[in-house]
Design a protein around this motif. Structure first.
Motif, short mmCIF file in Angstrom:
data_model
loop_
_atom_site.label_atom_id
_atom_site.label_comp_id
_atom_site.label_asym_id
_atom_site.label_seq_id
_atom_site.Cartn_x
_atom_site.Cartn_y
_atom_site.Cartn_z
N LEU A 77 11.19 6.06 5.48
CA LEU A 77 10.46 5.91 4.21
C LEU A 77 11.14 4.88 3.32
CD1 LEU A 77 9.86 9.66 3.23
CD2 LEU A 77 8.30 8.14 4.44
N CYS A 78 10.33 4.23 2.48
CA CYS A 78 10.91 3.30 1.51
C CYS A 78 11.53 4.14 0.38
CB CYS A 78 9.85 2.36 0.97
SG CYS A 78 8.67 3.13 -0.14
N PRO A 79 12.48 3.58 -0.37
CA PRO A 79 13.14 4.37 -1.41
C PRO A 79 12.18 5.05 -2.39
CG PRO A 79 14.36 2.36 -1.04
CD PRO A 79 13.12 2.26 -0.20
N SER A 80 11.09 4.40 -2.74
CA SER A 80 10.22 5.02 -3.73
C SER A 80 9.44 6.20 -3.12
CB SER A 80 9.34 3.95 -4.37
OG SER A 80 8.00 4.18 -4.14
N CYS A 81 9.09 6.12 -1.84
CA CYS A 81 8.43 7.26 -1.19
C CYS A 81 9.41 8.41 -0.94
CB CYS A 81 7.77 6.84 0.12
SG CYS A 81 6.22 5.95 -0.13
N ARG A 82 10.68 8.07 -0.75
CA ARG A 82 11.69 9.13 -0.60
C ARG A 82 11.77 9.94 -1.87
NH1 ARG A 82 16.69 5.61 1.78
NH2 ARG A 82 15.48 4.61 3.43
N ARG A 83 11.69 9.25 -2.99
CA ARG A 83 11.74 9.92 -4.29
C ARG A 83 10.54 10.85 -4.46
NH1 ARG A 83 12.94 6.45 -9.66
NH2 ARG A 83 14.66 5.74 -8.38
N SER A 84 9.37 10.36 -4.06
CA SER A 84 8.17 11.19 -4.13
C SER A 84 8.30 12.40 -3.21
CB SER A 84 6.92 10.40 -3.73
OG SER A 84 6.82 9.25 -4.51
N LEU A 107 10.37 -7.05 9.20
CA LEU A 107 10.59 -5.95 8.26
C LEU A 107 9.99 -4.66 8.79
CD1 LEU A 107 9.81 -7.79 4.90
CD2 LEU A 107 12.05 -7.15 5.77
N VAL A 108 10.62 -3.55 8.43
CA VAL A 108 10.12 -2.22 8.81
C VAL A 108 9.17 -1.75 7.72
CG1 VAL A 108 10.81 0.17 9.27
CG2 VAL A 108 12.31 -1.70 9.95
N ARG A 109 8.03 -1.20 8.12
CA ARG A 109 7.09 -0.67 7.12
C ARG A 109 7.37 0.79 6.85
NH1 ARG A 109 2.55 -3.72 5.92
NH2 ARG A 109 2.24 -5.51 7.28
N CYS A 110 7.20 1.20 5.60
CA CYS A 110 7.37 2.60 5.20
C CYS A 110 6.32 3.44 5.92
CB CYS A 110 7.21 2.72 3.69
SG CYS A 110 7.14 4.42 3.12
N ARG A 111 6.75 4.58 6.47
CA ARG A 111 5.84 5.45 7.23
C ARG A 111 4.72 5.97 6.33
NH1 ARG A 111 6.46 10.81 8.12
NH2 ARG A 111 8.64 10.76 7.49
N ARG A 112 4.99 6.08 5.04
CA ARG A 112 4.04 6.68 4.13
C ARG A 112 3.13 5.66 3.44
NH1 ARG A 112 5.69 11.73 0.31
NH2 ARG A 112 4.62 10.91 -1.48
N CYS A 113 3.72 4.66 2.79
CA CYS A 113 2.90 3.72 2.02
C CYS A 113 2.67 2.40 2.74
CB CYS A 113 3.52 3.48 0.64
SG CYS A 113 5.05 2.51 0.69
N ARG A 114 3.29 2.24 3.90
CA ARG A 114 3.11 1.04 4.74
C ARG A 114 3.68 -0.24 4.12
NH1 ARG A 114 3.33 2.76 9.10
NH2 ARG A 114 2.48 0.88 10.05
N THR A 115 4.43 -0.13 3.03
CA THR A 115 5.03 -1.32 2.44
C THR A 115 6.28 -1.71 3.25
OG1 THR A 115 4.35 -0.48 0.30
CG2 THR A 115 5.93 -2.28 0.28
#
Lengths: 158, 153
Positions: A132-139, A93-101
């Motif tokens: 970025l993960c979808p939730s960090c994109r929203r932020s 899995l790829v981790r989100c650049r911002r939240c690392r999830t």
């Protein structure tokens, strides 16, 4: 009456080269979701497929193959049950650049980027949101939209 | 047509989310505050060149006057979620994709109708910019009138 020894067994065949670990097959129907085990643990996704699925109707088997966006799933017929009851594919899995999830498989991200509109892909920086993960994109979208307003409001409080 | 936002008016009351949830069962718009100084509602931008529709393998998402979603074609693969630059598509992938449909049964979407500060504006881009310009002009006129009033007093 159907003679069970003569009726062919349906085998689920998944092309490992083509499967990108998306959820199209596991989310299609409740019967299938319960037969496939889909799990994300840490940076790894595993999908456990049943090898034989004679209990499924042919129609469902066909739909399963049809739902697969990469054409990785096919159904073969065999004379007898296979020894292995299931098989498992694993994906990084790829981790989100911002939240690392971890939010998507490496292959899913590549698949999506390859299919984005041409003019977006041609600028290398333009698809940076894919990191970025979808939730960090929203932020990020919120922060970008509010930037000017925050400057104005911070100023008036001084 | 799209839902536009007059950011200066949003008070983060979440009324749009509630209205959307009452209409659809699930909210397809979400409001969040940024550093306690501003708040921004985010929902589908109805992109003219929509990444979600480009990556949709089953044709459930399609582009036209808006980005339409046909749930009967959806396989819930999740590519639209991955493709959307704004994180505007919500999904509990075991149930269904949640994306703003601009309330097809209504003249004005429920969130826009409900917004108590009229921060949400529904229409074409020209309509929205005209309205935003009108509001900005009004603010300038009011602060000018107030300044003149103070001078006279």
């Amino acid at each position: 009456m159907i003679n069970s020894e003569l009726s062919p067994v349906r085998l689920l065949v998944v092309d490992e080269e083509k499967c990108i670990g998306c959820r199209a097959c596991s989310n299609l129907w409740a019967e299938i979701s319960s037969a496939l085990t889909f799990s994300d643990k840490g940076p790894q996704r595993t999908i456990k497929f049943p090898r034989t699925f004679e209990e499924f109707e042919a129609r469902i088997a066909e739909s399963l193959a049809e739902a697969c966006p990469t054409g990785a799933i096919s159904v073969a017929l065999a004379d007898e049950r296979q020894k292995e009851e299931s098989f498992t594919l694993t994906f990084q899995l790829v981790r989100c650049r911002r939240c690392r999830t971890p939010f998507a498989t490496v292959e899913e991200v590549k698949y999506v980027i390859d299919r984005l509109p041409e003019d977006l892909r041609s600028q290398s920086s333009a698809v940076s949101w894919m990191e970025l993960c979808p939730s960090c994109r929203r932020s990020a979208e919120r922060e970008a939209a509010a930037r000017d307003l925050i400057v104005v409001r911070s100023g008036s409080r001084r | 047509m799209e839902i536009y936002v007059d950011l200066g008016r949003c008070i983060c009351c979440h009324a749009c989310e509630v209205a959307c949830e009452r209409e659809h069962g699930e909210p397809k718009i979400s409001v969040g505050s940024v550093r306690d100084r501003a708040s921004v509602p985010v929902s589908c931008h109805q992109c003219e060149v929509a990444p979600c529709a480009h990556v949709c393998p089953s044709g459930a998402l399609s582009m036209g006057d808006m980005v339409s979603f046909d749930g009967s074609k959806c396989t819930r693969c999740g590519f639209c979620l991955l493709a959307c630059p704004f994180g505007a598509i919500d999904a509990d992938l075991t149930s269904m994709i949640q994306k703003c449909d601009l309330c097809p049964g209504r003249e004005v979407p429920a969130c826009v109708l409900t917004c108590p500060t009229e921060a949400l504006i529904f229409g074409y881009r020209e309509d929205a910019t005209r309205e935003l310009r009108r509001r900005a002009a009004k603010r300038i006129a009011q602060s000018y009138a107030a300044a003149v009033g103070r001078d006279r007093a």
